[in-house]
Design a protein around this motif. Structure first.
Motif, PDB file in Angstrom:
ATOM      1  N   HIS A 140      35.827   5.180 -32.508  1.00 16.85           N
ATOM      2  CA  HIS A 140      36.862   4.996 -33.528  1.00 16.85           C
ATOM      3  C   HIS A 140      36.602   3.814 -34.448  1.00 16.85           C
ATOM      4  CE1 HIS A 140      39.433   8.172 -32.073  1.00 16.85           C
ATOM      5  NE2 HIS A 140      39.235   7.747 -30.850  1.00 16.85           N
ATOM      6  N   GLY A 141      35.553   3.048 -34.186  1.00 16.54           N
ATOM      7  CA  GLY A 141      35.253   1.887 -35.028  1.00 16.54           C
ATOM      8  C   GLY A 141      36.346   0.836 -34.974  1.00 16.54           C
ATOM      9  N   THR A 142      36.971   0.716 -33.833  1.00 14.09           N
ATOM     10  CA  THR A 142      38.091  -0.207 -33.667  1.00 14.09           C
ATOM     11  C   THR A 142      37.592  -1.622 -33.407  1.00 14.09           C
ATOM     12  OG1 THR A 142      39.372   1.602 -32.722  1.00 14.09           O
ATOM     13  CG2 THR A 142      40.176  -0.603 -32.305  1.00 14.09           C
ATOM     14  N   GLN A 143      38.243  -2.599 -34.046  1.00 15.78           N
ATOM     15  CA  GLN A 143      37.986  -4.016 -33.777  1.00 15.78           C
ATOM     16  C   GLN A 143      39.341  -4.642 -33.513  1.00 15.78           C
ATOM     17  OE1 GLN A 143      35.626  -4.989 -37.403  1.00 15.78           O
ATOM     18  NE2 GLN A 143      34.219  -5.835 -35.891  1.00 15.78           N
ATOM     19  N   GLN A 144      39.672  -4.812 -32.242  1.00 11.10           N
ATOM     20  CA  GLN A 144      40.997  -5.241 -31.864  1.00 11.10           C
ATOM     21  C   GLN A 144      40.973  -6.472 -30.977  1.00 11.10           C
ATOM     22  OE1 GLN A 144      39.363  -2.669 -30.332  1.00 11.10           O
ATOM     23  NE2 GLN A 144      39.233  -3.791 -28.425  1.00 11.10           N
ATOM     24  N   ALA A 145      42.042  -7.265 -31.069  1.00 12.47           N
ATOM     25  CA  ALA A 145      42.251  -8.314 -30.082  1.00 12.47           C
ATOM     26  C   ALA A 145      42.624  -7.595 -28.788  1.00 12.47           C
ATOM     27  CB  ALA A 145      43.373  -9.244 -30.538  1.00 12.47           C
ATOM     28  N   LEU A 146      42.198  -8.131 -27.654  1.00  9.99           N
ATOM     29  CA  LEU A 146      42.342  -7.413 -26.387  1.00  9.99           C
ATOM     30  C   LEU A 146      42.750  -8.362 -25.271  1.00  9.99           C
ATOM     31  CD1 LEU A 146      41.660  -4.696 -24.777  1.00  9.99           C
ATOM     32  CD2 LEU A 146      39.465  -5.785 -24.323  1.00  9.99           C
ATOM     33  N   THR A 147      43.669  -7.901 -24.433  1.00 10.99           N
ATOM     34  CA  THR A 147      44.018  -8.617 -23.214  1.00 10.99           C
ATOM     35  C   THR A 147      43.978  -7.626 -22.066  1.00 10.99           C
ATOM     36  OG1 THR A 147      45.441 -10.170 -24.400  1.00 10.99           O
ATOM     37  CG2 THR A 147      45.807  -9.959 -22.036  1.00 10.99           C
ATOM     38  N   ALA A 153      51.750   9.900 -35.055  1.00 17.11           N
ATOM     39  CA  ALA A 153      52.556   9.014 -35.903  1.00 17.11           C
ATOM     40  C   ALA A 153      51.978   8.850 -37.303  1.00 17.11           C
ATOM     41  CB  ALA A 153      52.687   7.645 -35.234  1.00 17.11           C
ATOM     42  N   GLY A 154      50.796   9.447 -37.544  1.00 14.19           N
ATOM     43  CA  GLY A 154      50.174   9.352 -38.860  1.00 14.19           C
ATOM     44  C   GLY A 154      49.340   8.093 -39.054  1.00 14.19           C
ATOM     45  N   PHE A 155      48.939   7.476 -37.970  1.00 15.43           N
ATOM     46  CA  PHE A 155      48.095   6.287 -38.021  1.00 15.43           C
ATOM     47  C   PHE A 155      46.688   6.658 -37.552  1.00 15.43           C
ATOM     48  CE2 PHE A 155      52.220   4.510 -38.298  1.00 15.43           C
ATOM     49  CZ  PHE A 155      52.116   3.206 -38.752  1.00 15.43           C
ATOM     50  N   GLU A 156      45.767   5.698 -37.634  1.00 14.73           N
ATOM     51  CA  GLU A 156      44.383   5.913 -37.204  1.00 14.73           C
ATOM     52  C   GLU A 156      44.021   4.933 -36.100  1.00 14.73           C
ATOM     53  OE1 GLU A 156      41.694   5.843 -40.520  1.00 14.73           O
ATOM     54  OE2 GLU A 156      43.026   7.091 -41.733  1.00 14.73           O
ATOM     55  N   CYS A 157      43.303   5.406 -35.114  1.00 12.90           N
ATOM     56  CA  CYS A 157      42.874   4.544 -34.005  1.00 12.90           C
ATOM     57  C   CYS A 157      42.015   3.384 -34.487  1.00 12.90           C
ATOM     58  CB  CYS A 157      42.128   5.361 -32.953  1.00 12.90           C
ATOM     59  SG  CYS A 157      43.182   6.560 -32.103  1.00 12.90           S
ATOM     60  N   SER A 158      41.307   3.572 -35.590  1.00 20.19           N
ATOM     61  CA  SER A 158      40.468   2.489 -36.131  1.00 20.19           C
ATOM     62  C   SER A 158      41.303   1.296 -36.575  1.00 20.19           C
ATOM     63  CB  SER A 158      39.627   2.997 -37.299  1.00 20.19           C
ATOM     64  OG  SER A 158      40.471   3.456 -38.340  1.00 20.19           O
ATOM     65  N   ASN A 159      42.601   1.498 -36.751  1.00 22.91           N
ATOM     66  CA  ASN A 159      43.481   0.424 -37.204  1.00 22.91           C
ATOM     67  C   ASN A 159      44.306  -0.198 -36.083  1.00 22.91           C
ATOM     68  OD1 ASN A 159      42.562   0.484 -39.841  1.00 22.91           O
ATOM     69  ND2 ASN A 159      44.033   2.041 -40.443  1.00 22.91           N
ATOM     70  N   ILE A 160      43.854  -0.013 -34.838  1.00 18.95           N
ATOM     71  CA  ILE A 160      44.466  -0.752 -33.732  1.00 18.95           C
ATOM     72  C   ILE A 160      44.061  -2.212 -33.916  1.00 18.95           C
ATOM     73  CG2 ILE A 160      44.446  -1.159 -31.241  1.00 18.95           C
ATOM     74  CD1 ILE A 160      43.784   1.843 -30.887  1.00 18.95           C
ATOM     75  N   VAL A 161      45.035  -3.112 -33.923  1.00 14.12           N
ATOM     76  CA  VAL A 161      44.723  -4.535 -34.087  1.00 14.12           C
ATOM     77  C   VAL A 161      44.980  -5.322 -32.804  1.00 14.12           C
ATOM     78  CG1 VAL A 161      45.018  -4.559 -36.583  1.00 14.12           C
ATOM     79  CG2 VAL A 161      46.992  -5.018 -35.102  1.00 14.12           C
ATOM     80  N   ARG A 162      45.740  -4.749 -31.892  1.00 14.71           N
ATOM     81  CA  ARG A 162      46.048  -5.404 -30.623  1.00 14.71           C
ATOM     82  C   ARG A 162      46.104  -4.347 -29.540  1.00 14.71           C
ATOM     83  NH1 ARG A 162      45.701  -9.860 -27.817  1.00 14.71           N
ATOM     84  NH2 ARG A 162      47.425 -10.236 -26.437  1.00 14.71           N
ATOM     85  N   LEU A 163      45.413  -4.592 -28.420  1.00 11.15           N
ATOM     86  CA  LEU A 163      45.415  -3.641 -27.309  1.00 11.15           C
ATOM     87  C   LEU A 163      45.520  -4.414 -26.008  1.00 11.15           C
ATOM     88  CD1 LEU A 163      45.112  -0.651 -26.453  1.00 11.15           C
ATOM     89  CD2 LEU A 163      42.653  -1.026 -26.388  1.00 11.15           C
ATOM     90  N   ASN A 164      46.517  -4.065 -25.215  1.00 14.09           N
ATOM     91  CA  ASN A 164      46.682  -4.652 -23.886  1.00 14.09           C
ATOM     92  C   ASN A 164      46.354  -3.587 -22.854  1.00 14.09           C
ATOM     93  OD1 ASN A 164      47.597  -7.083 -24.959  1.00 14.09           O
ATOM     94  ND2 ASN A 164      49.716  -6.390 -24.960  1.00 14.09           N
ATOM     95  N   ILE A 165      45.540  -3.966 -21.882  1.00 17.33           N
ATOM     96  CA  ILE A 165      45.202  -3.070 -20.780  1.00 17.33           C
ATOM     97  C   ILE A 165      45.819  -3.652 -19.514  1.00 17.33           C
ATOM     98  CG2 ILE A 165      43.366  -2.036 -19.395  1.00 17.33           C
ATOM     99  CD1 ILE A 165      41.480  -2.464 -21.786  1.00 17.33           C
ATOM    100  N   TYR A 166      46.633  -2.858 -18.856  1.00 22.17           N
ATOM    101  CA  TYR A 166      47.220  -3.235 -17.573  1.00 22.17           C
ATOM    102  C   TYR A 166      46.588  -2.349 -16.509  1.00 22.17           C
ATOM    103  CZ  TYR A 166      50.763  -5.150 -20.706  1.00 22.17           C
ATOM    104  OH  TYR A 166      51.397  -5.832 -21.713  1.00 22.17           O
ATOM    105  N   THR A 167      46.173  -2.953 -15.412  1.00 21.94           N
ATOM    106  CA  THR A 167      45.590  -2.175 -14.327  1.00 21.94           C
ATOM    107  C   THR A 167      46.031  -2.733 -12.983  1.00 21.94           C
ATOM    108  OG1 THR A 167      43.552  -1.299 -13.346  1.00 21.94           O
ATOM    109  CG2 THR A 167      43.441  -3.516 -14.297  1.00 21.94           C
ATOM    110  N   THR A 168      46.122  -1.867 -12.005  1.00 21.28           N
ATOM    111  CA  THR A 168      46.475  -2.300 -10.654  1.00 21.28           C
ATOM    112  C   THR A 168      45.243  -2.755  -9.880  1.00 21.28           C
ATOM    113  OG1 THR A 168      46.309  -0.021  -9.876  1.00 21.28           O
ATOM    114  CG2 THR A 168      48.505  -0.810 -10.519  1.00 21.28           C
ATOM    115  N   ALA A 169      44.052  -2.518 -10.432  1.00 19.66           N
ATOM    116  CA  ALA A 169      42.824  -2.873  -9.721  1.00 19.66           C
ATOM    117  C   ALA A 169      41.677  -3.076 -10.709  1.00 19.66           C
ATOM    118  CB  ALA A 169      42.458  -1.801  -8.707  1.00 19.66           C
ATOM    119  N   THR A 170      41.474  -4.318 -11.121  1.00 20.86           N
ATOM    120  CA  THR A 170      40.395  -4.619 -12.055  1.00 20.86           C
ATOM    121  C   THR A 170      39.046  -4.191 -11.487  1.00 20.86           C
ATOM    122  OG1 THR A 170      41.671  -6.502 -12.845  1.00 20.86           O
ATOM    123  CG2 THR A 170      39.364  -6.448 -13.448  1.00 20.86           C
TER     124      THR A 170
END
Length: 129
Positions: free
Chosen positions: A101-108, A67-84
Motif C-alpha cells: 500500500h506504500g504506507t508510511q505511518q507512525a507505529l506503536t 469509508a472512501g479512504f486509501e490505506c496509503s494514507n494511514i498516518v498512525r497505526l497501533n498494533i495490540y497483541t497478546t503475545a509479541t
C-alpha cells in the motif's frame, strides 16, 4: 492533503514505519476502531497468530476502503497483541501489506494481557485525505 515524514534515523526503515508524520491541509480524518479476526457474523477467531493477523489486515483494509479512504494514507497505526513472541515470526506479513500500500505511518506495538474473547492481534488506525 500534504504529508511530511520525519525520520532522524534510518534503522526504522527496515521495520516499515516512520518516527513521525506531519499532515497539513487535511480534507477529512478517519479514526478506525481496532480491527481483528472477527467474521462478518461477529464470531471471534480462535485461529493461530498468522491467520488472525492476515484477517485483521483484511478487515482494516475493508473498513478503510468502505469509508472512501486509501490505506496509503494511514498516518498512525497501533498494533495490540497478546503475545509479541508469537507475532514476530509473522511480522513479514504486516510488512508486505505496508509495502503493497506504500504506507508510511507512525507505529506503536503494545503487548496486552488480553483482547476480546479469543483474539490475539488488533490493529487501530488513523487515516487522512
Amino acid at each position: 492533503m500534504e504529508k511530511r515524514v520525519i525520520n532522524p534515523w534510518t534503522w526504522q526503515n527496515e521495520r516499515n514505519y516512520v518516527q513521525a508524520v506531519e499532515v497539513s491541509n487535511v480534507q477529512s480524518t478517519l479514526y478506525v476502531s481496532g480491527q481483528t479476526a472477527i467474521s462478518a457474523d461477529g464470531i471471534s477467531s480462535d485461529a493461530d497468530m498468522e491467520t488472525q493477523l492476515t484477517l485483521a489486515l483484511k478487515s482494516l483494509e475493508h473498513v478503510i476502503t468502505e469509508a472512501g479512504f486509501e490505506c496509503s494514507n494511514i498516518v498512525r497505526l497501533n498494533i495490540y497483541t497478546t503475545a509479541t513472541n508469537e507475532l514476530w515470526p509473522h511480522f513479514p506479513i504486516f510488512q508486505q501489506w505496508i509495502v503493497k500500500h506504500g504506507t508510511q505511518q507512525a507505529l506503536t506495538l503494545l503487548e496486552v494481557k488480553s483482547l476480546f474473547e479469543t483474539l490475539k492481534v488488533e490493529l487501530e488506525a488513523t487515516v487522512v485525505k
